[in-house]
Design an enzyme around this catalytic site. Structure first.
Site, PDB file in Angstrom:
ATOM      1  N   LYS A  91      28.106  28.880  68.925  1.00 15.75           N
ATOM      2  CA  LYS A  91      28.456  27.459  68.751  1.00 15.75           C
ATOM      3  C   LYS A  91      28.950  27.269  67.314  1.00 15.75           C
ATOM      4  CE  LYS A  91      26.346  22.813  68.510  1.00 15.75           C
ATOM      5  NZ  LYS A  91      25.180  21.968  68.798  1.00 15.75           N
ATOM      6  N   ASP A 143      28.642  18.161  62.989  1.00 19.54           N
ATOM      7  CA  ASP A 143      28.208  17.395  64.159  1.00 19.54           C
ATOM      8  C   ASP A 143      27.688  16.041  63.696  1.00 19.54           C
ATOM      9  OD1 ASP A 143      27.242  16.400  66.518  1.00 19.54           O
ATOM     10  OD2 ASP A 143      25.581  17.830  66.712  1.00 19.54           O
ATOM     11  N   LYS A 147      24.721  10.064  65.177  1.00 17.41           N
ATOM     12  CA  LYS A 147      23.382  10.410  64.692  1.00 17.41           C
ATOM     13  C   LYS A 147      22.938   9.403  63.635  1.00 17.41           C
ATOM     14  CE  LYS A 147      23.580  15.449  65.200  1.00 17.41           C
ATOM     15  NZ  LYS A 147      22.466  15.614  66.149  1.00 17.41           N
ATOM     16  N   ARG A 191      26.758  22.096  74.085  1.00 24.37           N
ATOM     17  CA  ARG A 191      26.744  22.671  75.433  1.00 24.37           C
ATOM     18  C   ARG A 191      28.109  22.537  76.101  1.00 24.37           C
ATOM     19  NH1 ARG A 191      21.922  18.876  77.359  1.00 24.37           N
ATOM     20  NH2 ARG A 191      21.416  19.105  75.153  1.00 24.37           N
TER      21      ARG A 191
HETATM   22  N1  BES Z   1      23.334  20.082  66.792  1.00 24.93           N
HETATM   23  C1  BES Z   1      22.396  19.311  67.500  1.00 24.93           C
HETATM   24  C2  BES Z   1      21.036  19.986  67.634  1.00 24.93           C
HETATM   25  C3  BES Z   1      20.239  20.188  66.369  1.00 24.93           C
HETATM   26  C4  BES Z   1      19.265  19.291  66.010  1.00 24.93           C
HETATM   27  C5  BES Z   1      20.418  21.309  65.601  1.00 24.93           C
HETATM   28  C6  BES Z   1      18.504  19.501  64.869  1.00 24.93           C
HETATM   29  C7  BES Z   1      19.671  21.525  64.464  1.00 24.93           C
HETATM   30  C8  BES Z   1      18.704  20.620  64.101  1.00 24.93           C
HETATM   31  C9  BES Z   1      22.905  19.029  68.906  1.00 24.93           C
HETATM   32  O1  BES Z   1      24.268  18.937  69.046  1.00 24.93           O
HETATM   33  C10 BES Z   1      22.312  17.723  69.319  1.00 24.93           C
HETATM   34  O2  BES Z   1      22.578  16.773  68.660  1.00 24.93           O
HETATM   35  N2  BES Z   1      21.535  17.723  70.379  1.00 24.93           N
HETATM   36  C11 BES Z   1      20.890  16.550  70.831  1.00 24.93           C
HETATM   37  C12 BES Z   1      20.849  16.597  72.327  1.00 24.93           C
HETATM   38  C13 BES Z   1      20.434  15.310  72.981  1.00 24.93           C
HETATM   39  C14 BES Z   1      21.477  14.249  72.766  1.00 24.93           C
HETATM   40  C15 BES Z   1      20.221  15.558  74.444  1.00 24.93           C
HETATM   41  C16 BES Z   1      19.466  16.501  70.267  1.00 24.93           C
HETATM   42  O3  BES Z   1      18.848  17.556  70.154  1.00 24.93           O
HETATM   43  O4  BES Z   1      19.016  15.435  69.921  1.00 24.93           O
HETATM   44 ZN    ZN Z   2      25.388  20.035  67.657  1.00 26.87          ZN
HETATM   45 ZN    ZN Z   3      25.033  17.008  68.662  1.00 26.31          ZN
END
Ligand code: BES
Ligand code: ZN
Ligand code: ZN
Length: 489
Positions: free
Chosen positions: A247, A252, A259, A333
């Site tokens: 990835k 992000d 976020k 994903r």
């Molecule tokens: N890149 C993030 C996941 C992440 C979170 C990596 C903290 C490192 C530290 C990913 O793209 C994400 O934001 N995932 C979401 C998924 C949710 C929306 C189902 C998450 O984990 O909150």
């Molecule tokens: Zn991410």
């Molecule tokens: Zn994300």
């Protein structure tokens, strides 16, 4: 910093400081010449504890056992304790009589990992004095080990640690600098610096032709065009083909499902999976491992804007499956889905994806541990045990059919998020499972490195920032299986 081997007597080796590891708080060992003074100072010999004794030019470092990871930690601690001194040359003995390669490799790894610094954005950098670490083979009087064998162990240890540090550099680079284009450029530079490695970089047109619409949707609001990076290391007589998918979110922001600001900081590290797969390929080529290795990276940013993809959009992935977008922050994903489809076209014997995929994985396992998922129990166990040898922490997160059902969508083949707030690391893994063909189900592993990839507080021999998570466990796994086992273990 050079790491050398010497088979001279310890006293004959010229050095500024002798590093003595106090193993398991054993002050009676012959190398602990300052026993009384250490006790006077209250030195207990605990892990990550060190004391420099000027009268004997000795640095004592606590080391819990002769296990490789305790040695790595103690050597990194020795470096930390001495890095501000003017010491140029250190000497250290090997502390092993029964298993020649292990400790030498661990010493080399410990110093090389411990010496990592990322100062690219500091206007002033302190000069470092340390030039050389001499590993003294004296302990080997009782063992039949040649200087060549010892040198090989150093070489392997340094290459593994260098690959790890290479991943850290990419992850630590700020998002303004390490854009998808820059990451592709890095991959091209890597290919031209290595033997038997080629690199192809594909842009938007190719992604469109390939029907990689999930990947394209994520990238749409970024001013930087997405890149599909494909590195191949192809040695002669490769024993199997291992395809890695990383990835590569160079940033992000969460997209329209933005976020909160405190969670957005550190999201430059969302390219850790990409950095790890590139580093694994580098390590494999430098170690001349007998495997054909592919590193496929989906590099893009997840941003906001008038043309951003939206919650409620329905995307058609490369394999024709439709995805209802319910949260644009579950973007990794989507990128991986298309990249995994692409990866299977190369008929892997093993397919391994690496991603900072979910915050839920960090909640489940803590910030030090990688989540290992897949359908093949033996494969997962094998990964966990290689991780343990490498000093990385990992744990299996089990799939089940009830969690899989939580991805059901009323409007498309699946939703990009689970309908439950629980089990998010596993449901993300199960989302990816929709893009794995039956033929590859048993050959696939998903590694969620969201916890250990980037840490805001140093731990063990990991400095603040990127850790290169996933690199060592995979290199150890391949080394373990390869013929050089005797020396390399
Ligand atoms: N890149 C993030 C996941 C992440 C979170 C990596 C903290 C490192 C530290 C990913 O793209 C994400 O934001 N995932 C979401 C998924 C949710 C929306 C189902 C998450 O984990 O909150
Ligand atoms: Zn991410
Ligand atoms: Zn994300």
């Amino acid at each position: 910093m050079m790491i050398e081997i010497s088979n001279k007597k310890l006293e004959k080796v010229v050095a500024d400081i002798h590093v003595v590891l106090v193993i398991n708080k054993d002050f009676t060992h012959s190398s602990v010449v300052d026993k009384e003074f250490l006790e006077f100072c209250g030195f207990k010999g605990e892990s990550e504890e060190s004391l420099l004794v000027q009268s004997s030019n000795t640095l004592y470092v606590g080391c819990d056992s002769l296990e490789a990871d305790d040695i790595r930690l103690a050597c990194a601690q020795a470096y930390e304790a001495l890095k501000k001194t003017k010491a140029k040359i250190l000497k250290i003995r090997t502390y092993s009589s029964d298993c020649p390669g292990v400790n030498i490799k661990a010493i080399a790894e410990g110093f090389t990992l411990g010496a990592y610094e990322f100062n690219a954005y500091k206007s002033k950098n302190e000069e470092k004095s340390l030039e050389r670490v001499v590993i003294v083979l004296e302990d080997y009087s009782r063992v039949d080990v040649s200087i060549q064998t010892a040198q090989k162990a150093v070489d392997v240890g340094v290459k593994i640690a260098d690959a790890t540090n290479y991943a850290k550099d990419i992850v630590n680079a700020m998002p303004n600098e390490m854009t998808p284009e820059a990451l592709a450029q890095k991959a091209e530079e890597l290919a031209s610096s290595l033997q038997n490695v080629t690199c192809k970089v594909f842009g938007e047109e190719f992604l469109k032709e390939q029907g990689m619409n999930a990947f394209l949707a994520v990238s749409r609001a970024s001013v930087h065009s997405p890149k599909l990076i494909h590195l191949i290391y192809k040695p002669e007589n490769a024993q199997k083909r291992i395809v890695y998918v990383g990835k590569g979110l160079t940033y992000d922001s969460g997209g329209l499902s933005l976020k909160p600001s405190e969670h957005m900081v550190t999201m430059k590290a969302d390219k850790s999976g990409a950095s790890a797969v590139m580093a694994i390929l580098k390590g494999a080529s430098e170690l001349k491992l007998p495997y054909e290795i592919h590193a496929i990276v989906g590099a893009t940013e997840n941003m906001i804007g008038g043309n951003a993809y939206k919650p409620d959009d329905v995307l058609i992935a490369k394999n024709g499956k439709t995805i209802e977008v319910r949260n644009t922050d579950a973007e990794g994903r989507l990128v991986l889905a298309d990249c995994l489809c692409y990866a299977q076209e190369f008929k892997p014997d093993e397919l391994i994806d690496m991603a900072t995929l979910t915050g839920a994985c960090v909640v489940a396992l803590g910030e030090f541990t990688t989540g290992v998922m897949g359908h093949n129990e033996a494969f997962k166990q094998n990964m966990v045990s290689s991780a343990a040898k490498s000093g990385e922490l990992s744990a299996i997160l089990p799939f089940n059919k009830y969690l899989k059902k939580l991805l059901k969508s009323s409007v498309a083949d699946m939703s990009n998020i689970s309908s439950s707030r629980y089990g998010g690391a596993i449901t993300a893994g199960l989302f990816l499972d929709n893009f794995i063909e039956d033929e590859y189900k048993q050959k696939w592993i998903h590694l969620d490195i969201a916890g250990p990839a980037y840490i805001e507080k140093a731990w063990g021999y990991n400095q603040f920032g990127a850790s290169g998570a996933g690199v060592r466990m995979n290199l150890y796994r391949m080394i373990d299986e390869s013929k050089d086992k005797k020396i390399l273990n």
